[in-house]
Design a protein around this motif. Structure first.
Motif, short mmCIF file in Angstrom:
data_model
loop_
_atom_site.label_atom_id
_atom_site.label_comp_id
_atom_site.label_asym_id
_atom_site.label_seq_id
_atom_site.Cartn_x
_atom_site.Cartn_y
_atom_site.Cartn_z
N LYS A 74 0.50 -0.89 -0.70
CA LYS A 74 -0.18 -0.03 0.04
C LYS A 74 0.99 1.46 -0.12
O LYS A 74 0.61 2.10 -0.69
CB LYS A 74 -0.97 -0.05 1.74
CG LYS A 74 -2.17 -1.26 1.53
CD LYS A 74 -2.85 -0.88 2.71
CE LYS A 74 -4.11 -1.83 2.88
NZ LYS A 74 -4.24 -1.61 3.73
N ASN A 75 2.02 1.22 0.69
CA ASN A 75 2.68 2.55 1.05
C ASN A 75 4.46 2.62 0.21
O ASN A 75 4.93 3.50 -0.40
CB ASN A 75 2.62 3.10 2.25
CG ASN A 75 1.97 3.14 3.09
OD1 ASN A 75 1.43 3.92 2.52
ND2 ASN A 75 1.71 2.31 4.49
N ALA A 76 4.89 1.37 0.04
CA ALA A 76 5.95 1.14 -1.18
C ALA A 76 5.52 1.81 -2.35
O ALA A 76 5.16 1.73 -3.56
CB ALA A 76 6.04 -1.04 -1.08
N HIS A 77 7.15 2.02 -3.08
CA HIS A 77 7.36 2.40 -4.35
C HIS A 77 7.55 1.19 -5.40
O HIS A 77 7.80 0.46 -4.59
CB HIS A 77 8.45 3.40 -4.11
CG HIS A 77 7.69 4.75 -3.50
ND1 HIS A 77 6.58 5.83 -3.60
CD2 HIS A 77 8.17 5.46 -2.44
CE1 HIS A 77 7.03 6.68 -3.02
NE2 HIS A 77 7.89 6.37 -1.92
N ARG A 78 7.09 1.80 -6.42
CA ARG A 78 7.05 0.44 -7.27
C ARG A 78 8.73 -0.03 -7.76
O ARG A 78 9.04 1.06 -7.63
CB ARG A 78 6.55 1.45 -8.58
CG ARG A 78 7.06 -0.26 -10.09
CD ARG A 78 6.37 0.04 -10.75
NE ARG A 78 6.23 -0.96 -12.33
CZ ARG A 78 7.34 -0.30 -12.83
NH1 ARG A 78 7.83 0.11 -13.47
NH2 ARG A 78 7.32 -1.93 -14.09
N GLY A 79 8.97 -1.00 -6.87
CA GLY A 79 10.26 -1.23 -7.35
C GLY A 79 11.16 -2.07 -6.08
O GLY A 79 12.40 -2.37 -5.66
N GLN A 80 10.47 -1.24 -4.75
CA GLN A 80 10.61 -1.35 -3.23
C GLN A 80 11.10 -2.61 -3.22
O GLN A 80 9.82 -3.69 -2.93
CB GLN A 80 10.57 -0.40 -2.55
CG GLN A 80 10.79 0.25 -1.57
CD GLN A 80 9.68 1.08 -0.47
OE1 GLN A 80 8.92 1.71 -0.85
NE2 GLN A 80 9.91 0.90 0.81
N ARG A 81 12.13 -3.25 -2.82
CA ARG A 81 11.82 -4.33 -1.69
C ARG A 81 10.63 -4.41 -0.64
O ARG A 81 10.93 -3.30 0.40
CB ARG A 81 13.33 -5.00 -0.72
CG ARG A 81 13.10 -6.40 -0.32
CD ARG A 81 14.02 -6.92 0.31
NE ARG A 81 15.29 -6.89 -1.06
CZ ARG A 81 16.35 -7.69 -0.62
NH1 ARG A 81 16.37 -8.27 -0.12
NH2 ARG A 81 17.51 -7.78 -1.90
#
Length: 116
Positions: free
Chosen positions: A26-33
């Motif tokens: 929900k809060n992570a950016h695309r590509g973030q682990r």
């Protein structure tokens, strides 16, 4: 090139906290682990990593699973060293309808079999 064994992939899935991973989308950016946290110890121990993919038009979130270059498992390590950005498996989850990620395990295994 050694191939990635299904048992190594299953072991990763067995350890993944699906509900926690889904909530992080929900809060992570695309590509973030998403899981496990990025440390050399975790990369080695878990062999794979789950990253956030794209948000789909229907509200589902993609989760991308890739191999780690310094994985303990020889097949996983060799595959990652050849192409660390290769998608081992990809699933789409709905954080509203499936907040615990109940669909991830089966969908990830199916995707793994299609891609490997």
């Amino acid at each position: 090139m050694s191939s990635i064994s299904k048992s190594a992939f299953k072991k990763f899935l067995d350890q993944m906290p699906f509900g926690k991973v889904v909530q992080k989308t929900k809060n992570a950016h695309r590509g973030q682990r998403l899981w496990p946290s990025q440390t050399s110890k975790n990369d080695k121990k878990y062999n794979f990593r789950a990253d956030k993919g794209s948000k789909l038009p229907d509200g589902r979130q993609e989760i991308i699973i890739q191999a780690n270059k310094n994985a303990d498992d020889k097949g996983v390590r060799e595959s990652a060293q050849k192409d660390s950005h290769r998608i081992v498996a990809k699933v789409a989850v709905d954080p509203v309808k499936d907040p615990q990620g109940d669909s991830i395990n089966e969908d990830a295994l199916n995707s793994f079999e299609e891609n490997n």
